[in-house]
Design an enzyme around this catalytic site. Structure first.
Site, mmCIF file in Angstrom:
data_model
loop_
_atom_site.group_PDB
_atom_site.id
_atom_site.type_symbol
_atom_site.label_atom_id
_atom_site.label_comp_id
_atom_site.label_asym_id
_atom_site.label_seq_id
_atom_site.Cartn_x
_atom_site.Cartn_y
_atom_site.Cartn_z
ATOM 1 N N SER A 107 0.864 -1.187 0.000
ATOM 2 C CA SER A 107 0.000 0.000 0.000
ATOM 3 C C SER A 107 0.896 1.230 0.000
ATOM 4 O O SER A 107 2.111 1.126 -0.014
ATOM 5 C CB SER A 107 -0.888 -0.002 1.244
ATOM 6 N N LYS A 108 0.251 2.381 0.034
ATOM 7 C CA LYS A 108 0.981 3.648 0.016
ATOM 8 C C LYS A 108 2.027 3.691 1.132
ATOM 9 O O LYS A 108 3.078 4.299 1.006
ATOM 10 C CB LYS A 108 0.026 4.840 0.181
ATOM 11 N N ARG A 109 1.713 3.025 2.243
ATOM 12 C CA ARG A 109 2.618 2.967 3.389
ATOM 13 C C ARG A 109 4.028 2.487 3.025
ATOM 14 O O ARG A 109 5.009 2.853 3.621
ATOM 15 C CB ARG A 109 2.065 1.946 4.391
#
Ligand code: GLU
Length: 258
Positions: free
Chosen positions: A253-255
């Protein structure tokens, strides 16, 4: 003779592409290029709160930089457009009206608070919450009363209890009973389509032959298949590939950065 495939990459423009998205785009692009097919780019921007033009621009730029050029889609056009879902609301409306007229879909006036309470109760009993069909059989008069109270309905698909079976090109036969999801939501109170509704209408009208996407969408596929059937449209073939995980073992994910 088999027709050349039509495949698509359908990102939601809510941030930059991550490696998982790029891999999906690459698989689709390769499938089109190796079979003389068509690679369609469709922007799935029905989530008005999270979609941004900046993100659309960055998706197009990244795909161009990667050399994953699309044959139909934003900026290049094509015979099946428009290729942005927010420009296709009239098309979704027509399909919704047809389902409503055939009583294959119905307005549901349950409020988020009522549904939350039912969800909490289901959680307490350690069972998965599935909409119990409260508004399935409301009379026209009762619908009018609820609307007069100012309630804005969602529209739900009337899903019959049955097992949905399909052959996934990666995973083989998949069977799921419709009770796992029940009467799912086609449109939100503001009339905008949900992902599962818009994606079926678009894949069908755009003549998509193969849907190649991450296995995080596997549980959506039976929902989509019952809608293809309700609309009398042929479903494409499905291929759900495994996900790339981050070093922490969770979904990318963006994380994890792009
Ligand atoms: N917009 C969806 C996503 O980005 C597309 C899913 C699909 O390929 O059907 O996850």
């Amino acid at each position: 003779m088999e027709l050349p495939p039509r495949v698509r990459f359908a990102p939601s423009p809510t941030g930059h592409l991550h490696l998982g998205n790029v891999r999906t785009a690459l698989f689709n692009w390769l499938h089109a290029r190796s079979h003389g097919g068509t690679f369609v780019l469709r922007i799935e921007d029905t989530d008005a709160e999270r979609s941004t033009q900046e993100s659309v621009d960055s998706v197009l730029e990244d795909l161009r930089w990667l050399g994953l050029l699309w044959d139909e889609g934003p900026e290049v056009g094509g015979g099946f457009g428009p290729y942005r879902q927010t420009e296709r609301f009239g098309i979704y409306r027509e399909h919704l009206d047809r389902l409503l007229a055939q009583d294959q879909a119905y307005p549901c006036f349950c409020t988020p608070e009522e549904l939350d309470a039912q969800r909490a109760e289901a959680e307490a009993r350690k069972v998965a919450f599935v909409y119990p069909g409260t508004c399935r059989r409301l009379s026209a008069h009762r619908r009018e009363e609820l609307a007069a109270e100012g309630r804005k309905p969602v529209v739900r698909l009337r899903v019959q209890p049955r097992t949905v079976t399909f052959r996934d090109l990666v995973r083989g036969p998949v069977s799921i009973h419709t009770r796992a999801f029940g009467d799912w939501i086609l449109t939100r109170p503001d009339g905008s389509p949900t992902y599962n509704f818009a994606v079926v209408v678009d894949d069908a009208l755009m003549g998509i032959t193969h849907v190649v996407r991450g296995e995080d969408h596997l549980s959506n596929t039976p929902k989509q298949i019952v809608l293809y059937e309700a609309l009398g449209l042929a479903a494409p073939q499905f291929a759900h590939r495994s996900m790339i995980l981050g070093t922490d073992g969770s979904k990318l994910s963006k994380r994890h950065g792009d």
